[in-house]
Design a protein around this motif. Structure first.
Motif, PDB file in Angstrom:
ATOM      1  N   LEU A  22      79.256 -17.718 -48.031  1.00 14.15           N
ATOM      2  CA  LEU A  22      78.720 -16.562 -48.753  1.00 14.15           C
ATOM      3  C   LEU A  22      79.253 -16.523 -50.196  1.00 14.15           C
ATOM      4  N   ILE A  23      80.546 -16.816 -50.367  1.00 13.66           N
ATOM      5  CA  ILE A  23      81.107 -16.846 -51.722  1.00 13.66           C
ATOM      6  C   ILE A  23      80.389 -17.906 -52.564  1.00 13.66           C
ATOM      7  N   VAL A 119      81.637  -8.301 -54.420  1.00 14.85           N
ATOM      8  CA  VAL A 119      82.421  -7.994 -55.621  1.00 14.85           C
ATOM      9  C   VAL A 119      83.458  -9.091 -55.819  1.00 14.85           C
ATOM     10  N   LYS A 120      83.705  -9.418 -57.076  1.00 17.56           N
ATOM     11  CA  LYS A 120      84.802 -10.331 -57.377  1.00 17.56           C
ATOM     12  C   LYS A 120      85.847  -9.616 -58.233  1.00 17.56           C
ATOM     13  N   ILE A 141      84.125  -6.249 -46.184  1.00 19.76           N
ATOM     14  CA  ILE A 141      84.537  -7.451 -45.449  1.00 19.76           C
ATOM     15  C   ILE A 141      85.248  -8.365 -46.451  1.00 19.76           C
ATOM     16  N   PRO A 142      86.580  -8.526 -46.332  1.00 15.00           N
ATOM     17  CA  PRO A 142      87.271  -9.453 -47.227  1.00 15.00           C
ATOM     18  C   PRO A 142      86.729 -10.861 -46.993  1.00 15.00           C
ATOM     19  N   ARG A 205      89.854 -11.965 -55.605  1.00 15.20           N
ATOM     20  CA  ARG A 205      89.526 -11.320 -54.333  1.00 15.20           C
ATOM     21  C   ARG A 205      88.015 -11.086 -54.268  1.00 15.20           C
ATOM     22  N   PHE A 206      87.381 -11.768 -53.333  1.00 13.76           N
ATOM     23  CA  PHE A 206      85.958 -11.537 -53.087  1.00 13.76           C
ATOM     24  C   PHE A 206      85.829 -10.632 -51.873  1.00 13.76           C
ATOM     25  N   VAL A 207      84.950  -9.647 -51.982  1.00  9.75           N
ATOM     26  CA  VAL A 207      84.751  -8.763 -50.832  1.00  9.75           C
ATOM     27  C   VAL A 207      83.270  -8.379 -50.734  1.00  9.75           C
TER      28      VAL A 207
END
Ligand SMILES: O=C(O)CCC(=O)C(=O)O
Ligand SMILES: [Fe+2]
Length: 307
Positions: A22-23, A119-120, A141-142, A205-207
């Protein structure tokens, strides 16, 4: 009902490889360099997946099961939208906006995504200040765990009494009032509880964040929250689209507002009429006509407990 202040954690909701996939997918869509103006008051560097039907399709199974977990967590019955719709929102053809703006009024699920975005956080955007979401139910979701700091802060979280985990107990950690779930955990909470993206001090941090809309007949505050939350985004989209000749329609598949072409059974949105509808809902909710409304009024809509 379980208290609305409960934070529901489903460990290992997404596999580590799904998180990475997903990232990667999001990085192919955006550089995360600009703030998303869809979130009127609290903008984040994010990409809204609702704008990418192919991504929605690719991760459909995962996204759909968020609805299942939300129903489980908040005891939401499955009913077709038509059963709930008492018509008071007043979705019907009114010429004010011409046929420029159209919506599909029906949705087969009481739940839909008001927004769903990744979000990044990084050194150039390390945190998100305390706020309430427009949605009654929200989730994070982290997707990554290579950062220091970070996590979701809840204003009134002083111990882990409010945390309910499902299955695997090794969900992550709580530091003071910051919940730092492991990569792939689904963390569901009421959007009406004040919360924040805690600052990261190192790394990225991607969430994945989602705002969930709830349709439910005769539950004034459900409706109030729903429409109140929807308002900012809808108003913005209408403004952006005005005069462009493009249309706003409601996606049958996901129940959210999307730009799109004409489809069968559409109605025109009248902005003033919707605003009146929303005000009516809020009044009903304030009166606390029944137990459910009172419950959400007290527990969810900025009761002192949550400040
Ligand atoms: O970063 C987080 O954990 C929270 C994000 C959030 O609250 C939001 O985007 O509305
Ligand atoms: Fe939020």
């Amino acid at each position: 009902y379980k208290p609305a202040s409960t934070i529901h954690i489903f460990p290992n909701f997404l596999t580590k490889s799904t998180c990475s996939k997903l990232i990667k997918r999001c990085e192919s869509l955006t550089t995360f360099e600009t703030l998303n103006s869809n979130h009127v008051n609290f903008q984040t560097p994010d990409v809204s997946l609702l704008d990418y039907p192919d991504v929605m399709e690719e991760f459909e199974k995962e996204f759909r099961s968020v609805y299942d977990r939300a129903r489980e967590a908040y005891d939401i019955p499955i009913k077709p939208y038509d059963e709930f719709d008492d018509g008071r929102l007043g979705i019907e053809g009114i010429p004010e906006f011409g046929s420029e703006f159209v919506v599909e009024p029906y949705s087969s699920s009481p739940l839909s995504f008001l927004d769903l975005f990744v979000v990044k956080y990084s050194s150039s955007y390390p945190e998100l200040l305390p706020h309430r979401d427009g949605s009654l139910i929200s989730f994070t979701i982290p997707l990554s765990d290579v950062h220091k700091g970070g996590g979701t802060m809840f204003n009134n979280l002083d111990n882990d009494d409010r945390i309910l985990t499902y299955g695997d107990k090794a969900w992550g950690e709580i530091n003071g009032n910051v919940v730092k779930g492991n990569k792939g955990n689904l963390i569901l909470h009421s959007g009406k509880m004040k919360h924040a993206g805690s600052p990261i001090t190192e790394g990225e941090r991607f969430v994945l964040v989602g705002f969930i809309n709830v349709d439910c007949k005769n539950k004034g505050l459900f409706e109030a929250c729903k429409n109140y939350g929807r308002w900012d985004g809808l108003e913005k989209r209408l403004k952006d689209l005005k005069g462009t000749g493009r249309k706003l329609s409601r996606s049958r598949k996901w129940g959210n507002f999307k730009e799109g072409g004409m489809r069968g059974g559409e109605f025109t949105y009248n902005v003033d009429r919707i605003r009146k509808g929303i005000e009516g809902r809020l009044k009903d909710a304030e009166k606390g006509r029944n137990e459910t409304e009172r419950f959400f009024l007290e527990e969810c809509n900025g009761g002192l407990e949550f400040d």
